[in-house]
Design a protein around this motif. Structure first.
Motif, mmCIF file in Angstrom:
data_model
loop_
_atom_site.group_PDB
_atom_site.id
_atom_site.type_symbol
_atom_site.label_atom_id
_atom_site.label_comp_id
_atom_site.label_asym_id
_atom_site.label_seq_id
_atom_site.Cartn_x
_atom_site.Cartn_y
_atom_site.Cartn_z
ATOM 1 N N ARG A 49 34.009 2.848 -17.183
ATOM 2 C CA ARG A 49 33.234 3.074 -18.399
ATOM 3 C C ARG A 49 33.543 2.011 -19.449
ATOM 4 N N LEU A 50 34.817 1.652 -19.568
ATOM 5 C CA LEU A 50 35.209 0.629 -20.510
ATOM 6 C C LEU A 50 34.569 -0.706 -20.164
ATOM 7 N N GLY A 51 34.572 -1.043 -18.885
ATOM 8 C CA GLY A 51 33.953 -2.293 -18.456
ATOM 9 C C GLY A 51 32.464 -2.302 -18.704
ATOM 10 N N MET A 52 31.788 -1.164 -18.437
ATOM 11 C CA MET A 52 30.359 -1.080 -18.688
ATOM 12 C C MET A 52 30.053 -1.218 -20.172
ATOM 13 N N ALA A 53 30.886 -0.565 -21.021
ATOM 14 C CA ALA A 53 30.660 -0.652 -22.464
ATOM 15 C C ALA A 53 30.838 -2.084 -22.959
ATOM 16 N N THR A 54 31.870 -2.753 -22.461
ATOM 17 C CA THR A 54 32.130 -4.135 -22.863
ATOM 18 C C THR A 54 30.996 -5.050 -22.414
ATOM 19 N N ASN A 55 30.538 -4.861 -21.187
ATOM 20 C CA ASN A 55 29.447 -5.684 -20.673
ATOM 21 C C ASN A 55 28.154 -5.430 -21.437
ATOM 22 N N LEU A 56 27.897 -4.151 -21.786
ATOM 23 C CA LEU A 56 26.683 -3.824 -22.534
ATOM 24 C C LEU A 56 26.720 -4.442 -23.915
ATOM 25 N N LYS A 57 27.869 -4.393 -24.569
ATOM 26 C CA LYS A 57 27.997 -5.019 -25.880
ATOM 27 C C LYS A 57 27.725 -6.522 -25.781
ATOM 28 N N ALA A 58 28.323 -7.172 -24.788
ATOM 29 C CA ALA A 58 28.108 -8.613 -24.614
ATOM 30 C C ALA A 58 26.643 -8.914 -24.307
ATOM 31 N N ALA A 59 26.008 -8.051 -23.508
ATOM 32 C CA ALA A 59 24.602 -8.269 -23.168
ATOM 33 C C ALA A 59 23.712 -8.117 -24.406
ATOM 34 N N LYS A 60 24.013 -7.125 -25.246
ATOM 35 C CA LYS A 60 23.213 -6.935 -26.454
ATOM 36 C C LYS A 60 23.407 -8.084 -27.441
#
Length: 433
Positions: free
Chosen positions: A25-36
């Motif tokens: 979940r942490l990795g997904m959140a970090t990746n989503l933030k970077a993608a946004k």
């Protein structure tokens, strides 16, 4: 603003941070933030004609229709104006090919102005409509930009260019300056500096709260907008405090001299390269260089808008925004760009940016005066600019925490932004009461 919202997305128990599911979940959140963050970065802007038309048409067309139907009610006027704005930034660009937009939008904007009758607005109505239209377009854009249906060319340009959202802060400053005490000829500001500081304290507090909560909630940021810690509220606070020292014509002319010196530094002494330099390492000032160094430009916008307000808007009972003034503002922009060999840069808030903001807002002011129809939504939104902006920021944060906006199609995105604008407008009306 967003730390409270994020509580609605926390689990009821405290998970083991070393558990594989928690790490995923942490990795997904970090990746989503970077993608946004990447989604709104590295853009080069649009063209002068398209941006100006996108600002003019969603205001002028609904107002002409409302005038034709003799409608002033809050609900209908809010639906018409906000609906036009949402359609102009999320629907029209996806239905018409870019070449056709480039070719026909400016002609449509000119045709709309030609259909309008001679102006007859009073100064208060005219300025209220300018400020309200600025606020409403900002509210639409700050959420719409997170959806794919919002053209990437309308995002803030990374280094230089004409992005629709680049007009935001500059237009806010212009809208404030055109109705300042000095512009309205109501005498000097009698406040002491202590009272001025007290008035600006809420802006400083909002700026600090936003910085802290965005960091705490790990919300996406676009550092090249203002810097690592600086934000919109700090800019408004600095302008509010600095304007205390602007006594009359002499001080305001001095601001323009400072702006010219700042532009000389940008053009001939490596200033533009310094502002656009890579990385954020180098101390607190360098981390926030865009926000701090942009202040001369925003003070330039403030002073020019005060000149416009004092000479053309508030000089008589009935304002007169002449066509030659609008034409001269655009001629000044194009001439300076050609002379300097550079284009508008919101990131450095250079002289072309100041002239672009001034010319665009003068054109909107001219159009509003010519149309001369000021429905109920305008004074309500105008009177609650800061309150509704904070409400819009909170709701934008809530939407981004609740869903991945980059996965939404055009129809769903338009519906969601429409519901969000209903919330903003209801908040404005409730606060008005």
């Amino acid at each position: 603003f967003f730390s409270t919202i994020s509580l609605f997305h926390l689990p009821c128990h405290s998970p083991d941070p070393s558990h594989p599911s928690a790490l995923r979940r942490l990795g997904m959140a970090t990746n989503l933030k970077a993608a946004k963050e990447a989604f709104v970065s590295n853009t080069t802007g649009s063209t002068l004609a398209i941006v100006l038309s996108t600002v003019l048409l969603p205001v002028c067309l609904p107002l002409l229709l409302l005038k034709r139907l003799k409608v002033r009610s809050y609900a209908w006027s809010a639906a018409a104006v906000c609906g036009g704005m949402v359609a102009s930034v999320m629907v029209a660009p996806n239905l018409v090919e870019g070449g056709a937009v480039e070719k026909y939008l400016p002609a449509m904007a000119l045709a709309v102005l030609a259909c309008a009758e001679p102006g007859g607005s009073n100064s208060t109505e005219l300025v209220a409509s300018l400020r309200a239209s600025t606020y409403l377009m900002t509210y639409v854009s700050i959420l719409a930009v997170d959806f794919p249906s919002f053209p990437r060319s309308f995002c803030k340009a990374e280094e230089a260019g004409y992005g629709l959202m680049d007009l935001g802060t500059g237009s806010y400053v212009f809208a404030s300056g055109v109705c300042s005490r000095w512009a309205r000829r109501v005498g000097p500001d009698c406040d002491s500096f202590g009272r001025r500081l007290k008035k600006c304290a809420p802006l400083l507090a909002f700026g600090l709260i936003r910085t802290v909560t965005v960091k705490a909630a790990d919300y996406q940021e676009h550092a090249s907008e203002y810097g690592t810690h600086w934000n919109f509220y700090f800019t408004l606070c600095a302008i509010g405090l600095g304007s205390y020292f602007l006594g009359g014509w002499r001080e305001r002319c001095a601001v323009l001299v400072v702006l010219a010196a700042y532009q000389a530094w940008l053009s001939t002494m490596g200033g533009q390269e310094y502002v656009q330099g890579p990385g954020r390492d180098g101390g607190l000032f360098y981390m926030n260089r865009e926000g701090v160094l942009g202040l001369p430009g925003y003070f330039g916008v403030l002073v020019l808008s005060e000149f416009v307000g004092r000479v053309f808007v508030w000089s008589k009972t009935q304002p007169n925004v002449p066509m030659y003034l609008v034409a001269c503002s655009w001629l000044a922009l194009l001439s300076v760009e050609n002379l300097l060999g550079t284009v508008v840069s919101r990131r450095s808030t250079n002289l072309p940016y100041v002239l672009w903001v001034t010319a665009t807002n003068l054109t909107v002011l001219f159009a509003l005066d010519k149309i001369n129809w000021h429905p109920d939504v305008m004074p309500v939104v105008n009177s609650r600019g800061l309150t509704t902006f904070i409400a819009a920021n909170l709701m934008t944060g809530a939407v981004n925490f609740a869903t991945n906006t980059m996965e939404w199609g055009m129809v769903g995105a338009v519906a969601l932004v429409g519901c969000y604008m209903v919330g903003v407008l209801v908040a404005a009306k409730v606060r008005m009461r």
